[in-house]
Design an enzyme around this catalytic site. Structure first.
Site, PDB file in Angstrom:
ATOM      1  N   ASN A 219     -38.543  14.237 -38.133  1.00  0.00           N
ATOM      2  CA  ASN A 219     -39.228  14.630 -39.271  1.00  0.00           C
ATOM      3  C   ASN A 219     -40.721  13.910 -39.102  1.00  0.00           C
ATOM      4  OD1 ASN A 219     -39.456  11.705 -40.404  1.00  0.00           O
ATOM      5  ND2 ASN A 219     -37.242  12.156 -40.159  1.00  0.00           N
ATOM      6  N   ILE A 316     -27.530   4.396 -44.908  1.00  0.00           N
ATOM      7  CA  ILE A 316     -27.870   2.867 -44.652  1.00  0.00           C
ATOM      8  C   ILE A 316     -28.118   2.191 -45.911  1.00  0.00           C
ATOM      9  CG2 ILE A 316     -29.307   1.390 -43.106  1.00  0.00           C
ATOM     10  CD1 ILE A 316     -29.941   3.558 -41.427  1.00  0.00           C
ATOM     11  N   LYS A 346     -31.722   8.636 -57.970  1.00  0.00           N
ATOM     12  CA  LYS A 346     -31.199   7.968 -56.760  1.00  0.00           C
ATOM     13  C   LYS A 346     -31.073   6.451 -56.958  1.00  0.00           C
ATOM     14  CE  LYS A 346     -32.940  11.012 -53.405  1.00  0.00           C
ATOM     15  NZ  LYS A 346     -33.959  11.398 -52.888  1.00  0.00           N
TER      16      LYS A 346
HETATM   17  O1  C5P Z   1     -31.197  10.185 -50.491  1.00  0.00           O
HETATM   18  P1  C5P Z   1     -32.446  10.085 -49.985  1.00  0.00           P
HETATM   19  O2  C5P Z   1     -32.240  10.269 -48.415  1.00  0.00           O
HETATM   20  O3  C5P Z   1     -33.639  10.690 -50.181  1.00  0.00           O
HETATM   21  O4  C5P Z   1     -32.867   8.422 -50.137  1.00  0.00           O
HETATM   22  C1  C5P Z   1     -33.937   7.980 -49.413  1.00  0.00           C
HETATM   23  C2  C5P Z   1     -33.682   6.593 -49.312  1.00  0.00           C
HETATM   24  O5  C5P Z   1     -32.705   6.256 -48.522  1.00  0.00           O
HETATM   25  C3  C5P Z   1     -34.970   5.946 -48.590  1.00  0.00           C
HETATM   26  O6  C5P Z   1     -35.112   4.617 -48.816  1.00  0.00           O
HETATM   27  C4  C5P Z   1     -34.315   5.931 -47.057  1.00  0.00           C
HETATM   28  O7  C5P Z   1     -34.905   4.965 -46.220  1.00  0.00           O
HETATM   29  C5  C5P Z   1     -32.809   5.622 -47.443  1.00  0.00           C
HETATM   30  N1  C5P Z   1     -32.012   6.325 -46.584  1.00  0.00           N
HETATM   31  C6  C5P Z   1     -31.117   5.472 -45.618  1.00  0.00           C
HETATM   32  N2  C5P Z   1     -30.118   6.283 -44.757  1.00  0.00           N
HETATM   33  C7  C5P Z   1     -30.020   7.598 -44.819  1.00  0.00           C
HETATM   34  C8  C5P Z   1     -30.781   8.279 -45.631  1.00  0.00           C
HETATM   35  C9  C5P Z   1     -31.771   7.835 -46.454  1.00  0.00           C
HETATM   36  O8  C5P Z   1     -31.159   4.131 -45.680  1.00  0.00           O
HETATM   37  N3  C5P Z   1     -29.062   8.080 -43.884  1.00  0.00           N
END
Ligand code: C5P
Length: 410
Positions: A219, A316, A346
């Protein structure tokens, strides 16, 4: 913002002795490229002349609400819309009281009510006035509405007393407002005290999900916001570990950096360290999906169509937030629309302590040097204006420090 990218600052000066420092404040702001429009209360005129401020700002100073001549140029509503940022320095106890209760009884308070621009206050007053429960309650009201407060500093006061109530120095105010690096002092809001020695774990940057040994799903994240935040947290005294996906940025001074590539590696690196941290900030743009079966050798082109099967990566942040007795968790939300609603969902869905949301796409967000954030936590919110990422990181660090301290003290 102006066409050349500089900030249009409405500087409101109220009637305290520190007003004598405002010509220097205008200079410090303009040397950072800002355009400054000065508005004075009537009492401010007792400490500094409109003529001095006109000379340094290069613009006629506004003082009264319905001056026919001034209103014929830029009327007060146009002036309220013109401002990117409102800075009130010095902000007296009286001005804070009028703002807290929504008064519009002169030009300055009317402009604050009529403007959507973020408001920053640099209070200045006698130490007893600063400590008075009425001032403290007004301050809490203003902060709860998203006003940012810089200072006051402690020291000798014009009234002969010593204590909190001195306006921060003009250079510190200008730096905190425009580049987030207050010179010669702790960050505004005293994040230093609140975060001294606090272990913080951060994620930043993009992740790369291997398709084969040479290709990946990735990305546009540059890592700039996460790195700026790691630097700001370290400056505020925190012990910072940064787990970063591939980003071409240097490891910030005083930060322990751990390089990873995929979401799975980031997950493992975080889980190995999360037990030691008090605050976890997930600023990484983690890929939600990875190729189900990465190929051991380079994929050859053959068929006209190719389907890539993807499987979910672990979330995570959600996993850390769900840990029993886990750290104070801060997430980010990059959205292309309905910012507040998605961020709110969220915050609740992942059980976070705070979320910082920003718009992405159409040239903002990823890869950009400037950004704006809407920060939400259970029971509160604050909008941080479009600022260079280091300044935004300093402001977010303050908010994290405040909310973290509140969570610790219950
Ligand atoms: O649900 P979404 O991906 O939009 O959430 C964004 C937040 O979740 C960010 O803080 C991102 O660093 C974290 N995140 C994560 N692991 C993932 C996806 C998102 O820690 N697999």
């Amino acid at each position: 913002m102006s066409v050349d990218g500089s900030y249009k600052i409405l500087l409101g000066i109220s009637g305290g002795i520190a007003a004598y420092k405002t010509p220097e404040l205008v200079r410090r702001l303009t040397e950072r490229g800002a355009t400054v429009q000065v508005v004075m209360t009537r009492a401010a005129g007792a400490f500094v002349t409109p003529l001095s401020l006109q000379a340094v700002s290069g613009r006629p100073v506004r003082t009264a609400l319905l001056e026919p001549e001034a209103e014929a140029g830029m009327d007060h509503i146009a002036l309220a819309r013109w401002a990117d940022l409102i800075l009130l320095a010095p902000a007296t106890a009286h001005l804070m009281a009028r703002l807290a209760h929504g008064f519009a009884d002169d030009l300055l308070t009317t402009l604050v009510l009529a403007s959507a621009a973020p408001v920053t206050l640099a209070p200045a007053m006698n130490r007893q006035m600063w400590r008075h429960p009425a001032t403290a309650a007004n301050l809490r009201l203003l902060e709860a509405r998203g006003c940012r407060v810089l200072g006051p500093a402690e020291g000798a006061q014009a009234c002969g007393e010593t204590g909190p109530g001195r306006m921060l120095e003009p250079a510190e105010i200008a730096a905190a407002l425009l580049d987030g690096t207050p010179q010669g002092g702790p960050p505004p809001g005293d994040a230093t005290g609140l975060l001294a020695d606090v272990p913080v774990l951060l994620t930043a940057g993009p992740t790369r999900e291997a398709i084969d040994p040479v290709r990946y799903v990735g990305n546009r994240s540059s890592g700039k916001m996460g790195y700026a935040l790691a630097a700001a947290l370290a400056r505020a005294g925190a012990r910072v570990s940064l787990v970063s996906g591939p980003a071409s940025l240097p490891c910030p001074p005083g930060v322990e950096c751990v390089g990873v590539e995929s979401a799975a590696e980031m997950h493992a690196a975080v889980m190995a360290r999360v037990g030691d941290c008090a605050i976890f900030v997930a600023a990484a743009a983690v890929a939600d999906y990875r190729p189900a079966a990465p190929l051991p050798g380079k994929l050859k082109k053959a068929a006209d169509r190719l389907t890539l099967e993807l499987v979910r990566n672990p979330d995570i942040l959600a996993e850390v937030a769900a840990l029993p007795a886990g750290p104070f968790t801060v997430g980010f939300a990059a959205e292309t629309e309905a910012l507040a609603a998605h961020a709110e969902a969220k915050l609740r869905g992942k059980g976070l302590d705070m979320i910082a949301a920003n718009l992405v796409g159409r040239g903002v967000g990823f890869e950009a040097d400037d950004n704006a954030l809407l920060v939400l936590w259970p029971g509160g919110r604050c909008s941080l204006p479009t600022l260079p990422k280091p300044a935004l990181a300093a402001a977010l660090t303050e908010l994290i420090a405040e909310r973290y301290a509140a969570s610790v003290t219950g």
